[in-house]
Scaffold this motif. Sequence first.
Motif, PDB file in Angstrom:
ATOM      1  N   SER A 117       0.820  -1.205   0.000  1.00  0.00           N
ATOM      2  CA  SER A 117       0.000   0.000   0.000  1.00  0.00           C
ATOM      3  C   SER A 117       0.857   1.260   0.000  1.00  0.00           C
ATOM      4  O   SER A 117       2.020   1.240   0.396  1.00  0.00           O
ATOM      5  CB  SER A 117      -0.928   0.012   1.219  1.00  0.00           C
ATOM      6  N   ALA A 118       0.263   2.364  -0.415  1.00  0.00           N
ATOM      7  CA  ALA A 118       0.963   3.647  -0.418  1.00  0.00           C
ATOM      8  C   ALA A 118       1.415   4.000   0.993  1.00  0.00           C
ATOM      9  O   ALA A 118       0.654   3.868   1.952  1.00  0.00           O
ATOM     10  CB  ALA A 118       0.034   4.741  -0.954  1.00  0.00           C
ATOM     11  N   GLY A 119       2.663   4.440   1.104  1.00  0.00           N
ATOM     12  CA  GLY A 119       3.209   4.828   2.395  1.00  0.00           C
ATOM     13  C   GLY A 119       3.852   3.711   3.164  1.00  0.00           C
ATOM     14  O   GLY A 119       4.539   3.959   4.165  1.00  0.00           O
ATOM     15  N   SER A 120       3.665   2.480   2.739  1.00  0.00           N
ATOM     16  CA  SER A 120       4.262   1.360   3.453  1.00  0.00           C
ATOM     17  C   SER A 120       5.781   1.428   3.362  1.00  0.00           C
ATOM     18  O   SER A 120       6.336   1.641   2.287  1.00  0.00           O
ATOM     19  CB  SER A 120       3.776   0.034   2.864  1.00  0.00           C
ATOM     20  N   PRO A 121       6.486   1.241   4.493  1.00  0.00           N
ATOM     21  CA  PRO A 121       7.953   1.245   4.445  1.00  0.00           C
ATOM     22  C   PRO A 121       8.549  -0.104   4.070  1.00  0.00           C
ATOM     23  O   PRO A 121       9.768  -0.277   4.141  1.00  0.00           O
ATOM     24  CB  PRO A 121       8.331   1.639   5.879  1.00  0.00           C
ATOM     25  N   ASN A 145       7.126  -1.808  -1.628  1.00  0.00           N
ATOM     26  CA  ASN A 145       6.569  -0.527  -2.033  1.00  0.00           C
ATOM     27  C   ASN A 145       7.653   0.470  -2.422  1.00  0.00           C
ATOM     28  O   ASN A 145       7.340   1.531  -2.962  1.00  0.00           O
ATOM     29  CB  ASN A 145       5.724   0.051  -0.895  1.00  0.00           C
ATOM     30  N   LEU A 146       8.902   0.146  -2.146  1.00  0.00           N
ATOM     31  CA  LEU A 146       9.990   1.093  -2.398  1.00  0.00           C
ATOM     32  C   LEU A 146      10.770   0.808  -3.676  1.00  0.00           C
ATOM     33  O   LEU A 146      11.310   1.722  -4.295  1.00  0.00           O
ATOM     34  CB  LEU A 146      10.974   1.086  -1.215  1.00  0.00           C
ATOM     35  N   ILE A 147      10.848  -0.455  -4.071  1.00  0.00           N
ATOM     36  CA  ILE A 147      11.660  -0.810  -5.246  1.00  0.00           C
ATOM     37  C   ILE A 147      11.243  -0.042  -6.503  1.00  0.00           C
ATOM     38  O   ILE A 147      12.110   0.432  -7.247  1.00  0.00           O
ATOM     39  CB  ILE A 147      11.611  -2.336  -5.485  1.00  0.00           C
ATOM     40  N   PRO A 148       9.933   0.130  -6.791  1.00  0.00           N
ATOM     41  CA  PRO A 148       9.578   0.850  -8.028  1.00  0.00           C
ATOM     42  C   PRO A 148      10.080   2.287  -8.068  1.00  0.00           C
ATOM     43  O   PRO A 148      10.210   2.864  -9.158  1.00  0.00           O
ATOM     44  CB  PRO A 148       8.039   0.814  -8.024  1.00  0.00           C
ATOM     45  N   MET A 149      10.381   2.888  -6.917  1.00  0.00           N
ATOM     46  CA  MET A 149      10.772   4.293  -6.880  1.00  0.00           C
ATOM     47  C   MET A 149      12.010   4.563  -7.726  1.00  0.00           C
ATOM     48  O   MET A 149      12.076   5.562  -8.454  1.00  0.00           O
ATOM     49  CB  MET A 149      11.005   4.723  -5.429  1.00  0.00           C
ATOM     50  N   GLN A 150      13.009   3.680  -7.626  1.00  0.00           N
ATOM     51  CA  GLN A 150      14.262   3.946  -8.303  1.00  0.00           C
ATOM     52  C   GLN A 150      14.181   3.757  -9.812  1.00  0.00           C
ATOM     53  O   GLN A 150      15.027   4.259 -10.552  1.00  0.00           O
ATOM     54  CB  GLN A 150      15.367   3.059  -7.737  1.00  0.00           C
ATOM     55  N   TYR A 151      13.157   3.068 -10.275  1.00  0.00           N
ATOM     56  CA  TYR A 151      13.003   2.844 -11.710  1.00  0.00           C
ATOM     57  C   TYR A 151      11.976   3.785 -12.345  1.00  0.00           C
ATOM     58  O   TYR A 151      12.009   4.008 -13.563  1.00  0.00           O
ATOM     59  CB  TYR A 151      12.572   1.402 -11.973  1.00  0.00           C
ATOM     60  N   PHE A 188       9.968   8.752   7.719  1.00  0.00           N
ATOM     61  CA  PHE A 188       9.902   8.293   6.338  1.00  0.00           C
ATOM     62  C   PHE A 188       9.114   9.275   5.486  1.00  0.00           C
ATOM     63  O   PHE A 188       9.524   9.639   4.375  1.00  0.00           O
ATOM     64  CB  PHE A 188       9.270   6.904   6.314  1.00  0.00           C
ATOM     65  N   LEU A 189       7.975   9.751   6.005  1.00  0.00           N
ATOM     66  CA  LEU A 189       7.143  10.701   5.269  1.00  0.00           C
ATOM     67  C   LEU A 189       7.870  12.028   5.071  1.00  0.00           C
ATOM     68  O   LEU A 189       7.876  12.593   3.971  1.00  0.00           O
ATOM     69  CB  LEU A 189       5.829  10.928   6.017  1.00  0.00           C
ATOM     70  N   LEU A 190       8.511  12.539   6.135  1.00  0.00           N
ATOM     71  CA  LEU A 190       9.216  13.818   6.042  1.00  0.00           C
ATOM     72  C   LEU A 190      10.338  13.782   5.003  1.00  0.00           C
ATOM     73  O   LEU A 190      10.542  14.738   4.254  1.00  0.00           O
ATOM     74  CB  LEU A 190       9.796  14.201   7.400  1.00  0.00           C
ATOM     75  N   LEU A 191      11.048  12.682   4.959  1.00  0.00           N
ATOM     76  CA  LEU A 191      12.174  12.589   4.032  1.00  0.00           C
ATOM     77  C   LEU A 191      11.738  12.250   2.609  1.00  0.00           C
ATOM     78  O   LEU A 191      12.525  12.376   1.678  1.00  0.00           O
ATOM     79  CB  LEU A 191      13.187  11.557   4.538  1.00  0.00           C
TER      80      LEU A 191
END
Length: 451
Positions: A164-168, A172-178, A251-254
Motif C-alpha cells: 500500500s501507499a506509504g508502506s515502508p 513498495n519502495l523498489i519501483p521508486m528507483q526505476y 519516512f514521510l518527512l524525508l
Amino acid sequence: MFSAVGLVAALALLILLTVRGVHILLAAPACAAVVAATSGLAFLPPLAVTGEGDFATSYMAGFTSFFADWFWMFLLGAIFGEVMAASGAAASVARGVVARIGLRHAVLAVVAAAALLTYGGVSVFIVGFAVYPLAVHLFREADLPRRFIPAALAFGSVTFTMTSAGSPEIQNLIPMQYLGTDAYAAWPVSLLVAGLMAGLGYLLLDQMVRRAQTRGERFEARKGDSAHDDHPHLPPPLLCLVPLLAVLGVFLLLQYPQGVPGLAWALPQQSLGKWALVVALGAGCLLALGVGYRARAAMPGAFTRGAGGAVVAITNTCAVVGFGSVAALSPAFQMALAALQGLPGDPLIGAAVAVTVIAALTGSASGGQTIALPLLAPGYLEAGADPAQLHRTVAIASGALDSLPHNGYVVTTIRAICGETHKAAYPALGVLTVLVPLLGLALAIGLFVLI
C-alpha cells in the motif's frame, strides 16, 4: 521448446524442493542450473562465447546486485524488529490491539496486530515471530483451529499493508528507483484497494474458520504452548507506538522534505527516496531502545539476532533473484517477455501481467520487481503509462502470485514460526495472499482506467 520445458520444470522443481524443506540457498542454484542446461548456457565464464552470459556469473550478478541495493534496509529493519520484540514493545502493541478488539474477534485481533506492526516498519518475518505467541493464546481461548494462524499472520502482513501507499516495506519502495516516484504514489486508489483487500480477506478468513469449526475442528494444544504465556512486565502500549509512528513520520518527512516549511532548515533539499527508510528505521531503533530501557540487558542479543536474521532473510531473497537472473537469459523467458511487452491495450495491464508472471517464476515479490522493472519500465513509460499509476500497479501485482508455496516468507511462516505443514495451512494462506491481491489488482487497474 526445450528451453520452455526446462524453465517450467525448473520452477516446478523449485516449488517441490522448498515445500519438502530443502534450503532455498541450495534449491535455487540447483534449479537455475536446470534452466542453464536446458537453455544451452555455459556453466562457467571460460566456457561462454564472448558477449554471452553464463550460469555462474549471471546467478551471482543477480544475487549480489540485490544484496548491495537492499542490505541496509534489511539490516536495520531486522534490528528494529528484534529491539521491539526484546523490549516487549511488539508484544505490548499486539496485546493492546487484542484488548480493544476482544477475544470474541480473535482472528481480527491477530490480523490487526500483524498489520499495525507491518505498516509501522517492522519486517514481515519479525512480525510473524512477534505476533505468533499472542495468536496461540487467542486461538486457544477461542477454541479455533490453529492451522489458520499462518493465514491470519500472512494476511495482516503481506497483503493490504505490504504494497500500500506509504508502506515502508521494500515491496513498495523498489519501483521508486526505476519510475522516479515516491512511496505514496497513487495513494487515493491505494487506499480504496487496501480497504477492499482488508474487508474481503477478513470475511473469507472468518468464513473458512467458521466452516472448519462446523466440521468439528478445534484448537489442538502442543507441547511448549504454555511458554507463550510467560510475558515479562510490558511497557504501556501507547508508549510502544512511538517508535512505529516515528518510522512512518520520518519516512514521510524525508519523502516530502519541502512539505513542512517550518522544518526546511533541518531537512534535505530533495527526497531521499528509498534511503529515507534507512534514516527512519535508525530513528525507530533509537526510540525503541529508549522504550525498552528496562530490558537493556537483552539488547546486545537483540542486535545479534537482528544482524543474523537480516543476513538470512536477504540471502534467501538473493538466492531467488539469482534464479530469476539465470531464467531471464533463457530463450523461453525472452520469448515470454517479448510477448508480455507486446500485449495490446493499456500499458498498466501489460505491466500487471508481466510482473505477476515474473514474481511467480521467482517466488518473490521483491525479486520479481527487481528483475522485471529494469526490463519493462522504460518501454511502458515510453508508451505513456503514468509513473505513479505504474508504481502502484507493479507493487500490488508483485504481491499476488509471489506467494506460491515456494516463497521464502510462506515457508518460514508455515513451518518455522507456526510449526504447521503446507497441506494443512497453505490452502487458506494461498486464498488470502494470492486470490485477494489479484482482485485488488483488478480493482486498481479498473480505477486507473476510469480516472
